[in-house]
Write an enzyme that holds these catalytic residues in place. Structure first.
Site, PDB file in Angstrom:
ATOM      1  N   ASP A  24      12.551  -1.406  16.555  1.00 30.94           N
ATOM      2  CA  ASP A  24      13.394  -2.793  16.950  1.00 30.94           C
ATOM      3  C   ASP A  24      13.106  -3.565  15.795  1.00 30.94           C
ATOM      4  OD1 ASP A  24      13.711  -1.189  19.273  1.00 30.94           O
ATOM      5  OD2 ASP A  24      12.793  -2.683  20.629  1.00 30.94           O
ATOM      6  N   LYS A 129      18.441   1.856  22.626  1.00 33.71           N
ATOM      7  CA  LYS A 129      17.688   1.771  23.966  1.00 33.71           C
ATOM      8  C   LYS A 129      17.838   0.449  24.882  1.00 33.71           C
ATOM      9  CE  LYS A 129      13.245   0.429  21.760  1.00 33.71           C
ATOM     10  NZ  LYS A 129      12.946  -0.747  22.588  1.00 33.71           N
ATOM     11  N   CYS A 162       7.409  -3.728  23.049  1.00 34.85           N
ATOM     12  CA  CYS A 162       8.154  -2.534  22.786  1.00 34.85           C
ATOM     13  C   CYS A 162       7.268  -1.264  22.034  1.00 34.85           C
ATOM     14  CB  CYS A 162       9.377  -2.406  22.209  1.00 34.85           C
ATOM     15  SG  CYS A 162      10.617  -3.493  23.167  1.00 34.85           S
TER      16      CYS A 162
HETATM   17  N1  TIU Z   1      11.268  -4.922  20.857  1.00 35.05           N
HETATM   18  C1  TIU Z   1      10.693  -5.706  21.626  1.00 35.05           C
HETATM   19  O1  TIU Z   1       9.169  -5.757  21.787  1.00 35.05           O
HETATM   20  N2  TIU Z   1      11.148  -6.319  22.687  1.00 35.05           N
HETATM   21  C2  TIU Z   1      10.732  -7.576  23.047  1.00 35.05           C
HETATM   22  O2  TIU Z   1      11.490  -8.388  23.911  1.00 35.05           O
HETATM   23  N3  TIU Z   1       9.549  -8.115  22.662  1.00 35.05           N
HETATM   24  C3  TIU Z   1       9.065  -9.163  22.997  1.00 35.05           C
HETATM   25  O3  TIU Z   1       7.893  -9.678  22.448  1.00 35.05           O
HETATM   26  N4  TIU Z   1       9.714 -10.205  23.604  1.00 35.05           N
END
Ligand code: TIU
Length: 219
Positions: A24, A129, A162
């Site tokens: 991500d 995802k 994540c």
């Molecule tokens: N990729 C991921 O960590 N998604 C989130 O929403 N992370 C947050 O820390 N909000």
């Protein structure tokens, strides 16, 4: 077999059975005007992950290792976004709302894509995802099996969300995970520290933790 100086003890791996997983690293999380900022976070805190991660990405490509990227996001009609996720908290903008980098966390939008410095190569797998974990609602498991991958070098954001969810999912599926401490990032310093400690505690309950420098020494 290569061996990385890691906590709680050295991590050994077969490069041809190991994938670099980049989780991500999207504009929506690391640049202003995206999903991370709508949740009230200072997104600039995550930007320090980019230079060491770019070095690891370049080295794993040179070593011929498998590289897999993920992106969190949703279909334009939001049919894969549970109301619980859409309505959680009091975001300044909701998933799907128009933001300065396109619709927040929607596949195909500029903000949803990976930052330029870590752009996937054409032949690298990109997993879209809908959740926090990289296995939930995706074909990541099948793709790893197809490639004979048994170990993951895990990087990306955010450490306690994540990255952690993915490492936990991977553990229950039998993968060995090495998390690179300076290639994962959190909006919260205390969660970064605790998140990493939780991985390697109890004899490596979820896996191993090492700096990118230690990993780069052996690949
Ligand atoms: N990729 C991921 O960590 N998604 C989130 O929403 N992370 C947050 O820390 N909000």
């Amino acid at each position: 077999m290569p061996q990385v100086d890691a906590a709680p003890y050295p991590f050994t791996f077969q490069p041809e059975q190991t994938a670099l997983l980049v989780i991500d690293m999207q504009r929506d999380f690391v640049e202003p005007g995206g999903f991370g900022e709508t949740l009230g976070n200072d997104v600039t805190l995550l930007q320090k992950v980019i230079p060491p991660l770019a070095r690891v990405l370049a080295a794993t490509r040179t070593a011929g290792m498998t590289v897999i990227h993920t992106r969190e996001g949703h279909l334009p009609d939001l049919s894969d976004c549970p109301p619980a996720k859409l309505n959680r908290g009091e975001p300044s903008m909701r998933i799907g709302d128009p933001g300065p980098k396109g619709r927040i966390l929607i596949r195909g939008e500029y903000g949803h894509d990976i930052v330029d410095d870590l752009k996937p190569l054409d032949d690298e797998l990109v997993i879209d995802k809908p959740g926090k974990g990289s296995f939930y609602g995706t074909d990541l498991g099948e793709e790893l099996t197809k490639r004979g991958i048994t170990s993951l070098v895990v990087t990306g954001v955010t450490t306690e969300v994540c990255v952690h969810t993915t490492v936990r999912e991977a553990n229950d599926r039998g993968y060995e995970c090495l998390v690179l401490s300076d290639c994962v990032g959190s909006y919260f310093a205390e969660f970064q520290q605790a998140g990493l400690a939780m991985i390697s505690a109890q004899g490596g309950i979820f896996g191993w933790v090492a700096s990118s420098e230690k990993f780069l020494e052996v690949i």
